[in-house]
Write a protein that holds these residues in place. Structure first.
Motif, PDB file in Angstrom:
ATOM      1  N   VAL A 260       6.293  22.266  37.065  1.00 46.11           N
ATOM      2  CA  VAL A 260       7.221  21.224  37.502  1.00 46.11           C
ATOM      3  C   VAL A 260       8.546  21.366  36.744  1.00 46.11           C
ATOM      4  N   LEU A 261       8.445  21.564  35.431  1.00 47.92           N
ATOM      5  CA  LEU A 261       9.638  21.635  34.585  1.00 47.92           C
ATOM      6  C   LEU A 261      10.487  22.860  34.877  1.00 47.92           C
ATOM      7  N   ALA A 262       9.846  23.912  35.366  1.00 51.24           N
ATOM      8  CA  ALA A 262      10.574  25.161  35.614  1.00 51.24           C
ATOM      9  C   ALA A 262      10.862  25.404  37.091  1.00 51.24           C
ATOM     10  N   SER A 263      10.596  24.411  37.928  1.00 57.03           N
ATOM     11  CA  SER A 263      10.784  24.589  39.369  1.00 57.03           C
ATOM     12  C   SER A 263      12.255  24.523  39.786  1.00 57.03           C
ATOM     13  N   GLY A 264      13.079  23.912  38.946  1.00 53.67           N
ATOM     14  CA  GLY A 264      14.483  23.725  39.301  1.00 53.67           C
ATOM     15  C   GLY A 264      14.728  22.500  40.154  1.00 53.67           C
ATOM     16  N   LYS A 265      13.653  21.824  40.569  1.00 55.83           N
ATOM     17  CA  LYS A 265      13.778  20.631  41.410  1.00 55.83           C
ATOM     18  C   LYS A 265      13.937  19.385  40.537  1.00 55.83           C
ATOM     19  N   SER A 266      14.871  18.546  40.891  1.00 57.11           N
ATOM     20  CA  SER A 266      15.150  17.346  40.110  1.00 57.11           C
ATOM     21  C   SER A 266      14.014  16.330  40.231  1.00 57.11           C
ATOM     22  N   LEU A 267      13.684  15.706  39.106  1.00 58.46           N
ATOM     23  CA  LEU A 267      12.681  14.638  39.087  1.00 58.46           C
ATOM     24  C   LEU A 267      13.444  13.333  38.867  1.00 58.46           C
ATOM     25  N   ASN A 268      13.846  12.715  39.983  1.00 60.86           N
ATOM     26  CA  ASN A 268      14.708  11.537  39.920  1.00 60.86           C
ATOM     27  C   ASN A 268      14.521  10.733  41.205  1.00 60.86           C
ATOM     28  N   ALA A 269      14.988   9.487  41.190  1.00 64.43           N
ATOM     29  CA  ALA A 269      14.894   8.620  42.371  1.00 64.43           C
ATOM     30  C   ALA A 269      15.888   7.478  42.218  1.00 64.43           C
ATOM     31  N   SER A 270      16.221   6.840  43.324  1.00 64.88           N
ATOM     32  CA  SER A 270      17.129   5.696  43.293  1.00 64.88           C
ATOM     33  C   SER A 270      16.407   4.474  42.723  1.00 64.88           C
ATOM     34  N   MET A 271      17.113   3.756  41.847  1.00 63.62           N
ATOM     35  CA  MET A 271      16.535   2.566  41.220  1.00 63.62           C
ATOM     36  C   MET A 271      17.210   1.276  41.682  1.00 63.62           C
ATOM     37  N   ASP A 272      18.081   1.352  42.678  1.00 64.95           N
ATOM     38  CA  ASP A 272      18.845   0.174  43.113  1.00 64.95           C
ATOM     39  C   ASP A 272      17.922  -0.986  43.503  1.00 64.95           C
ATOM     40  N   GLU A 273      16.946  -0.698  44.349  1.00 65.66           N
ATOM     41  CA  GLU A 273      16.028  -1.746  44.803  1.00 65.66           C
ATOM     42  C   GLU A 273      15.161  -2.252  43.656  1.00 65.66           C
ATOM     43  N   VAL A 274      14.785  -1.355  42.769  1.00 65.79           N
ATOM     44  CA  VAL A 274      13.919  -1.725  41.643  1.00 65.79           C
ATOM     45  C   VAL A 274      14.617  -2.739  40.740  1.00 65.79           C
ATOM     46  N   TYR A 275      15.879  -2.453  40.390  1.00 74.76           N
ATOM     47  CA  TYR A 275      16.620  -3.387  39.544  1.00 74.76           C
ATOM     48  C   TYR A 275      16.775  -4.737  40.228  1.00 74.76           C
ATOM     49  N   SER A 276      16.992  -4.733  41.523  1.00 79.21           N
ATOM     50  CA  SER A 276      17.168  -5.977  42.269  1.00 79.21           C
ATOM     51  C   SER A 276      15.896  -6.809  42.266  1.00 79.21           C
ATOM     52  N   ILE A 277      14.754  -6.176  42.545  1.00 75.92           N
ATOM     53  CA  ILE A 277      13.473  -6.896  42.618  1.00 75.92           C
ATOM     54  C   ILE A 277      13.035  -7.411  41.254  1.00 75.92           C
ATOM     55  N   PHE A 278      13.191  -6.574  40.225  1.00 74.50           N
ATOM     56  CA  PHE A 278      12.724  -6.956  38.888  1.00 74.50           C
ATOM     57  C   PHE A 278      13.703  -7.878  38.163  1.00 74.50           C
ATOM     58  N   GLY A 279      14.935  -7.970  38.665  1.00 75.52           N
ATOM     59  CA  GLY A 279      15.899  -8.873  38.066  1.00 75.52           C
ATOM     60  C   GLY A 279      16.559  -8.357  36.806  1.00 75.52           C
ATOM     61  N   PHE A 280      16.669  -7.043  36.668  1.00 71.50           N
ATOM     62  CA  PHE A 280      17.342  -6.441  35.525  1.00 71.50           C
ATOM     63  C   PHE A 280      18.662  -5.817  35.963  1.00 71.50           C
ATOM     64  N   ASP A 281      19.516  -5.554  34.980  1.00 69.36           N
ATOM     65  CA  ASP A 281      20.796  -4.890  35.237  1.00 69.36           C
ATOM     66  C   ASP A 281      20.747  -3.490  34.652  1.00 69.36           C
ATOM     67  N   VAL A 282      21.259  -2.520  35.382  1.00 63.53           N
ATOM     68  CA  VAL A 282      21.229  -1.131  34.927  1.00 63.53           C
ATOM     69  C   VAL A 282      21.949  -0.956  33.599  1.00 63.53           C
ATOM     70  N   SER A 283      22.931  -1.811  33.321  1.00 58.32           N
ATOM     71  CA  SER A 283      23.674  -1.704  32.061  1.00 58.32           C
ATOM     72  C   SER A 283      22.793  -2.001  30.850  1.00 58.32           C
ATOM     73  N   GLU A 284      21.639  -2.651  31.078  1.00 61.02           N
ATOM     74  CA  GLU A 284      20.715  -2.968  29.985  1.00 61.02           C
ATOM     75  C   GLU A 284      19.784  -1.808  29.663  1.00 61.02           C
ATOM     76  N   THR A 285      19.804  -0.778  30.482  1.00 60.63           N
ATOM     77  CA  THR A 285      18.899   0.361  30.304  1.00 60.63           C
ATOM     78  C   THR A 285      19.497   1.393  29.354  1.00 60.63           C
ATOM     79  N   THR A 286      18.693   1.863  28.423  1.00 61.25           N
ATOM     80  CA  THR A 286      19.134   2.851  27.440  1.00 61.25           C
ATOM     81  C   THR A 286      19.482   4.169  28.122  1.00 61.25           C
ATOM     82  N   THR A 287      20.639   4.709  27.796  1.00 60.78           N
ATOM     83  CA  THR A 287      21.014   6.023  28.312  1.00 60.78           C
ATOM     84  C   THR A 287      20.544   7.093  27.348  1.00 60.78           C
TER      85      THR A 287
END
Length: 330
Positions: A260-287
């Motif tokens: 998986v790590l060497a496939s070159g394919k990104s392991l990522n997804a949109s979190m827009d709906e997740v933040y909305s449902i859970f009631g958090f703000d993306v600015s609160e997430t550690t970068t």
């Protein structure tokens, strides 16, 4: 509400326990070793001896429990196989939860597990998701990409100590997330009804390749990395050889994740709906950058303190000068 946390001594599980305790939940932890889990008791958790591989201990642990947060997984050094813990053990836990009338079940899976059937842990996670969905339990599945905590040993420490940093094949960008943030979402899921019987991706603010992470570490530490590339073919050969030894099965299964790590394919997804449902703000997430910034700041501060104490102790020692002309008796 009493929550049973399974896998509470692990990197993620301990953060889930800490968060749940801080939010006022009664926390019970299923542990194999009370000695290793003593810090959980100091935090205020109740410890119950048990093991996913032994169904009787699971049933006892569920008495009086309202919800389960399942963060358990087999370690590469464990004697039980990944299949025995992450499949057989989880099936037994889910069945016991159903029989006990557990109201909520939070399960941690892996993002894109359905795309890598040849990777044992990812295939097991996919099957567990299906089994949980068919169990009738009120579940929430959180699909993770990777923990920032694991990057310290992989990149931070080797760069500081001028040791090789191993990079495999074509690096896959991964949206790593701080386990404290993951724990925050897991505990919140217990209160948000919209998370019931749903599957959510849970990833960091952006995906990072190995090369990008190395660049960040070099900039923040002021040191150059010694990058060594490991051929994927060599890792595959090591994995195959380890399969000949029972003690190497878990390590071999974990090495399969390099595909998986060497496939070159990104392991990522949109979190827009997740933040909305859970009631958090993306600015609160550690970068990732802020996570490494804090780490290197702590390390550099500690090194300066150690250097100061070393110089201070040297200055206190009486200095004796020897005449270059005085005969020394041997």
């Amino acid at each position: 509400m009493t929550i049973l946390i399974v896998g509470a001594t692990g990197t993620l599980g301990r953060q889930v326990a800490r968060r749940a305790i801080d939010e006022g939940y009664n926390v019970r932890c299923l542990v194999r070793s009370a000695r290793r889990a003593s810090f959980l008791k100091e935090w205020g958790a109740e410890l119950v001896g048990g093991d996913l591989c032994y169904p009787d201990t699971i049933e006892r642990a569920l008495e009086g429990v309202t919800a389960i947060i399942d963060a358990a997984t087999a370690r590469p050094t464990d004697s039980p196989s990944i299949k025995r813990v992450d499949w057989d053990g989880k099936v037994q836990l889910i069945q016991a939860a159903k029989a006990a009338g557990i109201e909520r079940y939070i399960f941690f899976s892996i993002l894109d597990a359905d795309k890598y059937p040849e990777v044992p842990l990812m295939e097991i996670k996919r099957c567990t998701e299906l089994f949980l969905a068919e169990s009738g339990l009120n579940y929430t599945i959180l699909q993770l990409a990777g923990f920032m905590q694991g990057l310290i040993g992989q990149y931070g420490i080797p760069i500081l100590e001028a040791q090789p940093v191993w990079v495999t094949g074509k690096s896959s960008p991964i949206a790593y997330m701080d386990t404290q943030d993951i724990a925050k979402f897991a505990v919140r899921a217990l209160k948000v009804e919209e998370t019931s019987k749903k599957v959510f991706p849970l990833v960091g603010t952006r995906s990072w390749s190995a090369e990008e992470i190395i660049t960040v570490c070099e900039r923040l530490s002021g040191k150059n990395a010694r990058v060594t590339r490991m051929p994927v073919g060599l890792l595959r050969a090591v994995r195959r050889s380890l399969r000949f030894f029972q003690w190497g099965w878990n390590v071999a299964d974990r090495l399969a994740f390099t595909e998986v790590l060497a496939s070159g394919k990104s392991l990522n997804a949109s979190m827009d709906e997740v933040y909305s449902i859970f009631g958090f703000d993306v600015s609160e997430t550690t970068t990732l950058e802020s996570y490494f910034q804090e780490y290197f700041n702590r390390i550099m501060k500690k090194l300066k303190e150690l250097d100061y104490e070393k110089n201070k102790s040297k200055s206190k020692k009486p200095q004796t000068k020897r005449s270059p002309f005085k005969k020394v008796n041997n």
